[in-house]
Design an enzyme around this catalytic site. Structure first.
Site, short mmCIF file in Angstrom:
data_model
loop_
_atom_site.label_atom_id
_atom_site.label_comp_id
_atom_site.label_asym_id
_atom_site.label_seq_id
_atom_site.Cartn_x
_atom_site.Cartn_y
_atom_site.Cartn_z
CE LYS A 1 2.91 1.60 -31.55
NZ LYS A 1 1.73 1.74 -31.30
CE LYS B 1 -2.39 -0.24 -27.23
NZ LYS B 1 -1.84 0.42 -28.28
CG PHE C 1 -11.64 -5.04 -25.51
CD1 PHE C 1 -10.96 -5.52 -24.62
CD2 PHE C 1 -12.98 -4.75 -25.54
CE1 PHE C 1 -11.49 -5.84 -23.62
CE2 PHE C 1 -13.53 -4.94 -24.21
CZ PHE C 1 -12.76 -5.60 -23.23
CB THR D 1 -15.84 -9.57 -33.89
OG1 THR D 1 -17.16 -9.57 -33.87
CG2 THR D 1 -15.40 -8.17 -34.63
CD GLN E 1 4.31 5.69 -22.95
OE1 GLN E 1 4.05 4.88 -22.10
NE2 GLN E 1 4.13 5.29 -24.14
O1 C5P Z 1 5.60 8.36 -28.27
P1 C5P Z 1 5.92 7.11 -27.64
O2 C5P Z 1 7.19 6.68 -27.67
O3 C5P Z 1 5.44 7.02 -26.29
O4 C5P Z 1 5.07 5.77 -28.37
C1 C5P Z 1 4.74 4.68 -27.75
C2 C5P Z 1 3.87 4.15 -28.93
O5 C5P Z 1 3.42 2.76 -28.17
C3 C5P Z 1 2.46 4.49 -29.00
O6 C5P Z 1 2.24 4.45 -30.45
C4 C5P Z 1 1.50 3.76 -28.17
O7 C5P Z 1 0.21 3.58 -28.70
C5 C5P Z 1 2.14 2.43 -28.03
N1 C5P Z 1 1.85 1.53 -26.95
C6 C5P Z 1 2.32 1.91 -25.53
N2 C5P Z 1 1.79 0.83 -24.48
C7 C5P Z 1 1.28 -0.01 -24.93
C8 C5P Z 1 0.96 -0.40 -26.13
C9 C5P Z 1 1.42 0.39 -27.17
O8 C5P Z 1 2.69 3.04 -25.42
N3 C5P Z 1 1.18 -0.96 -23.95
#
Ligand code: C5P
Length: 240
Positions: free
Chosen positions: A41, A71, A73, A78, A193
């Protein structure tokens, strides 16, 4: 719960988030991970650093799948045009983070590119939603956005593992569920998180793909951590 999309190869279910300061650092990590990881990603940080599309091409030339997580938006036209342009660059997945009109537009010209609608960021909890003006339960909001993603022709959603089971119960296998926020059972790392599950817990809840960033990047040996997660995923999938 059985895996909703058993056709996805186990080794492709782990998507490593290349949240790194520049494309050279991303290439170094991809090289270190070698054949342990086949799906990456690339997001906002790399996009701002430069060399984003060269990195996408470099990954594709090495047989990797690429999830472009920017993402989208914007006004629907566009969003439609951005997704269309991206589908010609060989990306495999992308994200849209908007309302019904944006989801419809994103799905309109996507070609083979899989469009995922972000439901509720895994870093947000109920208090954060209230702060944004949404006075509702997280699961209810995730489900409503998942229904909308399905109705508008998106291929899947990004959702915490905590809501994956409810999505599967209501919508079955009609959407891909991509789950970030993967952490050891009890997230003591105190990062941003908030709504987390471990890898097997997320798969068992119905996730198709797991997005993992810091737990791999910050491990003493990223390669060994990725291999360990792949082994967990393979064991889980073989038992279904
Ligand atoms: O480092 P970590 O495991 O938290 O990375 C999670 C990845 O997933 C990050 O790149 C973050 O931008 C992405 N992400 C997220 N939640 C979402 C969409 C994407 O954590 N809803």
């Amino acid at each position: 719960m059985p895996t909703a999309h058993p056709d996805i190869p186990a080794a492709e279910r782990l998507i490593v988030a290349l949240d790194l300061p520049n494309a050279d650092a991303a290439r170094a990590l991809v090289t270190e991970l070698g054949d342990a990881v086949g799906f990456y990603k690339i997001g906002l940080e790399l996009c701002m650093a430069g060399g984003y599309f060269e990195l996408l091409d470099w990954l594709k030339a090495r047989g990797k799948k690429v999830f472009v997580d920017l993402k989208f938006f914007d006004v629907p036209e566009t969003v439609r045009a951005a997704v269309r342009a991206l589908s010609h660059r060989g990306a495999d997945m992308c994200t849209v983070h908007g309302n019904q009109g944006m989801m419809v537009a994103a799905a309109q010209d996507k070609g083979a590119l899989k469009v995922l609608a972000v439901t509720v960021l895994t870093s947000l909890d109920r208090g954060d939603l209230l702060d944004l003006g949404f006075d509702c339960d997280v699961e209810r909001l995730v489900l409503s956005r998942a229904r909308r993603a399905l109705a508008t022709g998106c291929d899947g959603i990004v959702s915490s593992g905590l809501e994956a089971a409810a999505i599967r119960t209501e919508l079955g296998a009609r959407l891909l569920v991509v789950t970030p926020g993967i952490r050891p059972v009890d997230n003591r790392s105190e990062d941003d998180q908030k709504r987390t599950l471990d890898a097997v817990g997320a798969l068992a809840a119905g996730a198709d793909y797991l997005v993992v960033g810091r737990p791999i990047r910050q491990a003493p040996s990223p390669r060994r951590m990725a291999e360990a997660m792949q082994a967990q995923i393979a064991t889980y999938c073989a038992a279904r």
